[in-house]
Design a protein around this motif. Structure first.
Motif, short mmCIF file in Angstrom:
data_model
loop_
_atom_site.label_atom_id
_atom_site.label_comp_id
_atom_site.label_asym_id
_atom_site.label_seq_id
_atom_site.Cartn_x
_atom_site.Cartn_y
_atom_site.Cartn_z
N GLY A 29 0.90 -1.19 -0.07
CA GLY A 29 0.00 -0.14 0.04
C GLY A 29 0.79 1.31 -0.15
N GLN A 30 1.93 1.33 -0.94
CA GLN A 30 2.77 2.49 -0.53
C GLN A 30 2.39 3.51 -1.80
N ASN A 31 1.87 4.34 -1.16
CA ASN A 31 1.52 5.91 -1.90
C ASN A 31 2.10 7.00 -0.99
N PHE A 32 3.05 7.48 -1.17
CA PHE A 32 3.87 8.60 -0.39
C PHE A 32 3.23 9.92 -0.54
N LEU A 33 3.00 10.65 0.54
CA LEU A 33 2.49 11.80 0.50
C LEU A 33 3.68 12.74 -0.30
N ILE A 34 3.08 13.71 -0.86
CA ILE A 34 4.11 14.75 -1.52
C ILE A 34 3.50 16.32 -1.29
N ILE A 57 2.68 4.68 12.07
CA ILE A 57 2.76 3.54 11.23
C ILE A 57 2.96 3.70 9.76
N GLY A 58 3.91 3.01 9.53
CA GLY A 58 4.47 2.97 7.99
C GLY A 58 4.98 4.32 7.56
N PRO A 59 6.45 4.70 7.98
CA PRO A 59 7.02 5.89 7.71
C PRO A 59 6.99 6.17 6.06
N VAL A 78 6.93 2.45 12.78
CA VAL A 78 7.03 1.24 12.56
C VAL A 78 6.93 0.75 11.08
N GLU A 79 7.86 0.06 10.31
CA GLU A 79 7.90 0.10 8.90
C GLU A 79 8.28 -1.38 8.67
N ILE A 80 7.40 -1.92 7.81
CA ILE A 80 7.36 -3.24 7.33
C ILE A 80 8.63 -3.77 6.26
N GLN A 103 9.22 -3.65 11.49
CA GLN A 103 8.27 -4.81 12.07
C GLN A 103 6.98 -4.56 11.43
N ASP A 104 6.13 -5.46 11.21
CA ASP A 104 4.82 -5.47 11.07
C ASP A 104 3.91 -4.79 11.90
N ILE A 105 3.16 -3.97 11.81
CA ILE A 105 2.43 -3.09 12.90
C ILE A 105 1.39 -4.27 13.43
N LEU A 106 0.98 -5.03 12.71
CA LEU A 106 0.09 -6.13 13.46
C LEU A 106 0.80 -6.97 14.12
N ALA A 124 -0.66 8.45 11.17
CA ALA A 124 -0.23 7.57 9.95
C ALA A 124 -1.00 7.98 8.67
N ASN A 125 -0.33 7.74 7.51
CA ASN A 125 -0.76 7.51 6.35
C ASN A 125 -0.77 6.28 6.21
N LEU A 126 -2.07 5.60 6.41
CA LEU A 126 -2.10 4.08 6.49
C LEU A 126 -1.98 3.34 5.19
N TYR A 128 -3.81 1.17 3.08
CA TYR A 128 -5.16 0.99 2.99
C TYR A 128 -5.78 -0.43 2.79
N TYR A 129 -4.67 -1.55 2.61
CA TYR A 129 -5.04 -2.84 2.44
C TYR A 129 -5.21 -3.61 3.83
N ILE A 130 -4.90 -2.94 4.89
CA ILE A 130 -4.90 -3.35 6.22
C ILE A 130 -5.74 -2.34 7.10
N1 SAM Z 1 4.29 7.69 5.78
C1 SAM Z 1 4.49 7.55 4.46
C2 SAM Z 1 4.11 8.76 3.65
O1 SAM Z 1 2.99 9.56 4.06
O2 SAM Z 1 4.65 9.23 2.63
C3 SAM Z 1 4.16 6.42 3.72
C4 SAM Z 1 2.55 5.88 3.73
S1 SAM Z 1 2.20 4.60 2.60
C5 SAM Z 1 0.45 4.85 2.34
C6 SAM Z 1 2.07 3.02 3.76
C7 SAM Z 1 3.42 2.68 4.41
O3 SAM Z 1 3.11 1.49 5.24
C8 SAM Z 1 4.41 2.13 3.56
O4 SAM Z 1 5.56 2.73 3.87
C9 SAM Z 1 4.23 0.59 3.63
O5 SAM Z 1 5.68 -0.01 3.33
C10 SAM Z 1 3.94 0.79 5.07
N2 SAM Z 1 3.28 -0.59 5.63
C11 SAM Z 1 2.68 -1.28 4.84
N3 SAM Z 1 2.04 -2.56 5.48
C12 SAM Z 1 2.67 -2.40 6.66
C13 SAM Z 1 2.61 -3.08 7.94
N4 SAM Z 1 2.06 -4.20 8.11
N5 SAM Z 1 3.31 -2.92 8.97
C14 SAM Z 1 4.25 -1.53 9.26
N6 SAM Z 1 4.15 -0.81 7.85
C15 SAM Z 1 3.53 -1.15 6.99
#
Ligand code: SAM
Length: 286
Positions: A29-34, A57-59, A78-80, A103-106, A124-126, A128-130
């Motif tokens: 779910g990698q869509n980075f903010l710009i 969650i997910g930097p 926390v980044e997977i 780590q996996d946040i879950l 977080a910018n989560l 979306y799949y979880i």
């Molecule tokens: N925070 C960044 C931004 O706003 O640009 C990235 C947001 S991106 C929508 C989601 C981030 O969550 C990605 O970096 C992805 O690798 C990470 N991610 C996905 N599944 C994850 C998990 N189970 N545990 C931790 N991080 C996860």
């Protein structure tokens, strides 16, 4: 760090991604903010101050993290995806109050991470799949978080905040609202992300309630009842319950309980408030 040098500047994001030959992973779910304005809205909604401990969650490559590091006392990110770790080490090198946790946040034990008796704000910018497992895990697991401010799919944010009677009101609305007050802070269009997601997004803040808004004898059983009530959306609540034999409720018992509450036996789940579900649960729980 000057805002122009930050990753919210799309040129800086492009340079960083090219420098490391980073490939976006759809499965994460990698869509980075710009967009720095959107990040400003997230920070204002989250109400971060220098005293705060923040869990992100997910930097990603660290876009939101750079701002969080400047606003908060301490940030745990926390980044997977291990491919992001060297990038984060680079983009966050000027901040000494950020710790990246691979780590996996879950599966992450946030209680242990924060330390006994400590509370945090989650931002977080989560991915979306979880979204739902993350949010429900944080709320049901009674993680010591004062608030959860997150970017999610717009439709999911609306479902979380929906009131009884609306088409999108359902089990997620009831579960979230049992634990938290909801506040829709901003709508965010796809062009604020790289790559652009196929759906619209929104920032929602969930503020944990001191205590649930209703009294119910068996919280877990009420949520099983709620899920069953919405199992078949266009059918009546009673039909939904009949199709969930594990609850052990007969049609007659369900109809009698509804009638006893002054409701029609053909009522649909989407019209009942949390108070009414709590009462129904107490009437039907054996
Ligand atoms: N925070 C960044 C931004 O706003 O640009 C990235 C947001 S991106 C929508 C989601 C981030 O969550 C990605 O970096 C992805 O690798 C990470 N991610 C996905 N599944 C994850 C998990 N189970 N545990 C931790 N991080 C996860």
């Amino acid at each position: 760090m000057d805002d122009k040098e930050k990753l919210s500047n799309p040129q800086v994001t492009i340079q960083t991604i090219q420098k490391y030959g980073f490939q976006f992973q759809k499965r994460y779910g990698q869509n980075f903010l710009i967009d720095g304005h959107v990040i400003g809205k997230i920070l204002r909604a989250a109400d971060i101050s220098g005293e705060d401990m923040v869990v992100e969650i997910g930097p990603g490559i660290g876009t939101l993290t750079q701002y969080l590091a400047e606003a908060a006392g301490r940030v745990y990110a926390v980044e997977i995806d291990e491919k992001l770790l060297p990038i984060l080490a680079d983009t966050l090198s000027s901040y000494d109050n950020v710790e990246v946790i691979h780590q996996d946040i879950l599966k992450c034990d946030l209680r242990a991470l924060l330390g006994e008796g400590k509370t945090c704000k989650i931002v977080a910018n989560l991915p979306y799949y979880i979204t739902t497992p993350i949010i429900m895990g944080l709320l049901e697991g009674h993680i010591p978080a004062e608030s959860i401010t997150v970017m999610v799919q717009k439709e999911v944010a609306e479902r979380m905040a929906a009131a009884p009677g609306s088409k999108i009101y359902g089990a997620l609305s009831l579960a979230v609202q049992y634990y938290a007050d909801t506040y829709l802070a901003a709508n965010v269009p796809p062009n604020c992300f790289m790559p652009r997601p196929a759906v619209g997004s929104a920032v929602i803040r969930l503020t944990r309630r001191e205590k649930p808004p209703v009294d119910v004898q068996d919280e877990a059983w009420m949520f099983r009842l709620i899920r069953a009530s919405f199992n078949e959306r266009r059918k009546t609540l009673v039909n939904g319950l009949r199709n969930e034999p594990s609850l052990g409720i007969t049609k007659e018992e369900a109809e009698e309980a509804l009638t006893g509450m002054g409701l029609s036996p053909t009522v649909r789940g989407e019209t009942l408030s949390l108070e009414q579900f709590a009462e129904l649960s107490d009437r039907l729980r054996k």
